[in-house]
Design an enzyme around this catalytic site. Structure first.
Site, PDB file in Angstrom:
ATOM      1  N   ILE A 107      -5.703  25.311 -17.401  1.00 51.95           N
ATOM      2  CA  ILE A 107      -6.935  26.018 -17.107  1.00 51.95           C
ATOM      3  C   ILE A 107      -7.787  26.287 -18.335  1.00 51.95           C
ATOM      4  CG2 ILE A 107      -6.028  27.140 -15.057  1.00 51.95           C
ATOM      5  CD1 ILE A 107      -5.675  29.673 -16.616  1.00 51.95           C
ATOM      6  N   TRP A 147      -1.258  30.201 -14.035  1.00 57.54           N
ATOM      7  CA  TRP A 147      -2.202  31.283 -14.321  1.00 57.54           C
ATOM      8  C   TRP A 147      -3.277  31.376 -13.239  1.00 57.54           C
ATOM      9  CZ3 TRP A 147      -2.677  33.650 -19.546  1.00 57.54           C
ATOM     10  CH2 TRP A 147      -1.593  33.314 -20.369  1.00 57.54           C
ATOM     11  N   HIS A 148      -2.920  30.992 -12.030  1.00 55.83           N
ATOM     12  CA  HIS A 148      -3.884  30.961 -10.935  1.00 55.83           C
ATOM     13  C   HIS A 148      -3.491  31.946  -9.836  1.00 55.83           C
ATOM     14  CE1 HIS A 148      -4.888  26.514 -12.134  1.00 55.83           C
ATOM     15  NE2 HIS A 148      -5.242  27.404 -13.056  1.00 55.83           N
ATOM     16  N   SER A 149      -3.140  33.159 -10.205  1.00 57.80           N
ATOM     17  CA  SER A 149      -2.697  34.164  -9.236  1.00 57.80           C
ATOM     18  C   SER A 149      -3.859  34.599  -8.351  1.00 57.80           C
ATOM     19  CB  SER A 149      -2.135  35.378  -9.977  1.00 57.80           C
ATOM     20  OG  SER A 149      -1.036  35.013 -10.783  1.00 57.80           O
TER      21      SER A 149
END
Length: 618
Positions: free
Chosen positions: A101, A538-540
């Protein structure tokens, strides 16, 4: 207990919160807005503005990240995954530590947002309705004739200031190895996928800087004293008068203010409170405020305001694995910068300062594909995925199953890895079926660990896709011209006598070489490796889902929290379903949409929300 009053309070200064506050402040400079951010400011800090410096924020002592430790997971062999999230002004837009990301421009498939509108009943959230906002936020610097892109927004999109060899080699390989899928000049046009292409970046080609949110939505309005930014403070709870949100309580972040008195501060809102603290922060603030499942509220000793059982549930991520490979010494990589090699950093710094180009002006992620399986691939994946394919993916040809990309660096722990040149081929699941939850564990302690289970590999479909992802990406990797073998200890422990054995090599195989064949023993080793290697992308998202209340929803389609008034949520926690993309784009979109909705509620025109160069109080 000191207090102050504002028109609007935004609890969280991450990506969406800064977009929301910045747009509203520009539309009506007389509007008093308070943004409370847990982390520090980022203004003009090269660790934030230089795209290649992202791994700096992964240091254990980092004050720009928060590390959320999950429960032990049987699906991960008893491992406790750690999921970091940005904790600084701009949130993930300012740190983007995972290579999947870091400044990587990726947009969801059109059908993802259409699902939000149709499957989940959210009027106004279809792709056709959101496209103007997707275009509004960006200036697309790559080509001037793309109908799905914007050309006058604050965030710049380019290929960055350096094209590392790994991207060129990847696309050359793909053109020969996989001729059926072909190439594209835009892997993020919303409406198609399954083609290889050079990957765009949130980088301004003119300056070589990261296109983060605070430097483009907040800092330019510094002279507007009605836009008040308070950093280094954590929101404790929402204050209610009856069922109406009237303000918030907040406290100093002890990591940034170790000598500060543990005093509870209050701020009151005349018109609106907006939670924008992300998939971890927003649901736990709601629970500490008395909104959530009755069982959770009883457990932590909070008086119930609204029984809303969906709070904290529906947690989703993208489940990332990055497989590293040795590279030829002639390849340009980010390894020297990651290892803080001062000679290399100084060399590239001169070029970056001179014209915004060089290795500091790239994230190293140069090329990739949003991949859908063909008939042969479906046979490789196996029957466990067949029903999911037929019901979910087959009717939506724009939906990819995997994201795959080439990165010019070794990622993760480097202490046991000798210095040298590396590249990685990574993949994540676009729409994993595994879900989890996040809940508060204390009524008063904002630093208490969350009750957290991400759900990685909890369903067999996800394991099957990861196995395919490894096999597929390894075939790509060993055909690149700079391939020199697999990095020891970072690949499955295949039997050394078998065809799949990993290790050093003298060079690549022929592009036309047959694919590796994996024995049942190899597959077992691969599954064991996946359980140890799978990690957050890191895409919560999803923990305050925008769904009907009876379906577990927390907010309605106008982002209002069910059961109360004057309270909205505007961040990635509102996503009702996952998106086939890195989530920076979606977070910006949610911020833009929230600004429109709030402006409508308050009778503010958004037509004049141009960004005037103005320094907020920091």
């Amino acid at each position: 207990m000191s207090s102050s009053t504002y028109d609007i309070i935004v609890a969280g200064g991450g990506t969406a919160g800064c977009v929301l506050a910045g747009r509203l402040a520009a539309a009506d400079p007389t509007l008093s807005i308070l943004v409370i951010e847990a982390g520090p400011t980022t203004r003009d800090d090269p660790q934030h503005t230089q795209p290649a410096r992202y791994l700096h924020h992964l240091r254990p002592e980092s004050t720009t990240m928060k590390f959320n430790v999950a429960k032990e997971s049987p699906a991960l062999g008893g491992r406790t995954p750690i999921v970091p999230c940005g904790q600084c002004l701009g949130g993930g837009s300012s740190v983007n530590c995972k290579p999947c990301i870091v400044a990587m421009y990726t947009r969801a498939s059109a059908s993802d947002y259409d699902d939000w509108a149709t499957l989940y009943g959210n009027q106004g959230w279809s792709t056709a309705e959101l496209l103007p906002l997707l275009k509004k936020c960006e200036t697309y610097q790559i080509a001037s004739d793309k109908p799905t892109h914007g050309y006058s927004g604050p965030l710049k999109v380019s290929y960055g200031g350096f094209y590392a060899e790994v991207g060129q080699e990847f696309l050359n390989m793909a053109a020969q190895y996989d001729k059926t899928r072909g190439l594209t000049d835009d892997v993020n046009n919303l409406y198609e996928c399954n083609k290889y292409g050079r990957w765009q970046k949130w980088i301004d080609i003119g300056t070589g800087t990261r296109s983060d949110v605070p430097h483009n939505y907040i800092y330019p309005q510094s002279s507007n004293l009605n836009l008040c930014i308070v950093t280094g403070h954590l929101v404790k709870r929402v204050i209610f008068r009856g069922q109406v949100a009237a303000g918030v309580e907040y406290v100093p972040n002890s990591r940034l203010h170790p000598d500060a008195k543990p005093e509870v501060l209050t701020a009151f809102a005349r018109r609106l409170v907006v939670l924008s603290s992300g998939a971890f922060g927003s649901p736990t603030i709601l629970e500490r405020s008395g909104i959530g499942s009755s069982a959770v509220l009883r457990k932590i000793g909070v008086k119930e305001v609204v029984h809303l059982p969906g709070v904290g549930h529906n947690y989703q991520d993208h489940q990332l694995i990055l497989a590293p490979y040795h590279a030829a010494e002639t390849m340009h990589t980010l390894d020297g910068i990651v290892e803080n090699n001062e000679v290399q950093i100084d060399e590239w710094m001169k070029q970056w300062k001179m014209n915004g180009t060089g290795l500091l002006a790239t994230n190293g992620l140069e090329a990739g594909i949003k991949l859908r399986p063909n008939r042969h691939d479906l046979d490789v994946i196996g029957d466990v995925f067949r029903q999911r394919w037929l019901e979910y993916y087959a009717p939506a040809p724009d939906k990819p199953v995997l994201w795959i990309a080439a990165l010019s660096s070794l990622t993760g722990e480097r202490t046991e890895t000798p210095g040298g040149k590396y590249y990685s081929i990574g993949w994540y699941l676009m729409h994993p079926t595994s879900t989890g939850y996040v809940h508060a564990t204390s009524a008063d302690d904002v630093n208490a660990p969350v009750d957290f289970h991400p759900g990685y590999l909890d369903t067999p479909e996800d394991m099957a896709l990861h196995k395919w992802g490894y096999k597929r990406t390894r075939e790509y990797a060993r055909r690149l011209r700079s391939y020199r073998g697999e990095v020891a200890g970072r690949h499955p422990a295949f039997p050394s006598s078998g065809e799949a054995a990993a290790g050093r090599r003298n060079g690549p195989v022929s592009v036309l070489a047959p694919d590796l064949q994996y024995s049942p023993e190899d597959d077992k080793a691969l599954e064991d490796h996946i359980r140890q290697a799978v990690a957050t992308a890191w895409h919560s998202l999803g923990t305050c889902a925008m769904k009907k209340r009876e379906d577990g929803g927390v907010v309605d389609s106008r982002l209002n929290v069910y059961g109360v008034q004057g309270l909205k949520v505007a961040d990635l926690s509102i996503c009702p379903g996952n998106v086939a993309a890195n989530t920076y784009s979606t977070a910006v979109l949610i911020g833009e949409k929230a600004a429109v909705l709030v402006a409508q509620d308050l009778g503010i025109s958004m037509e004049d929300a141009a960004h005037v160069k103005m320094p907020a109080r920091l």
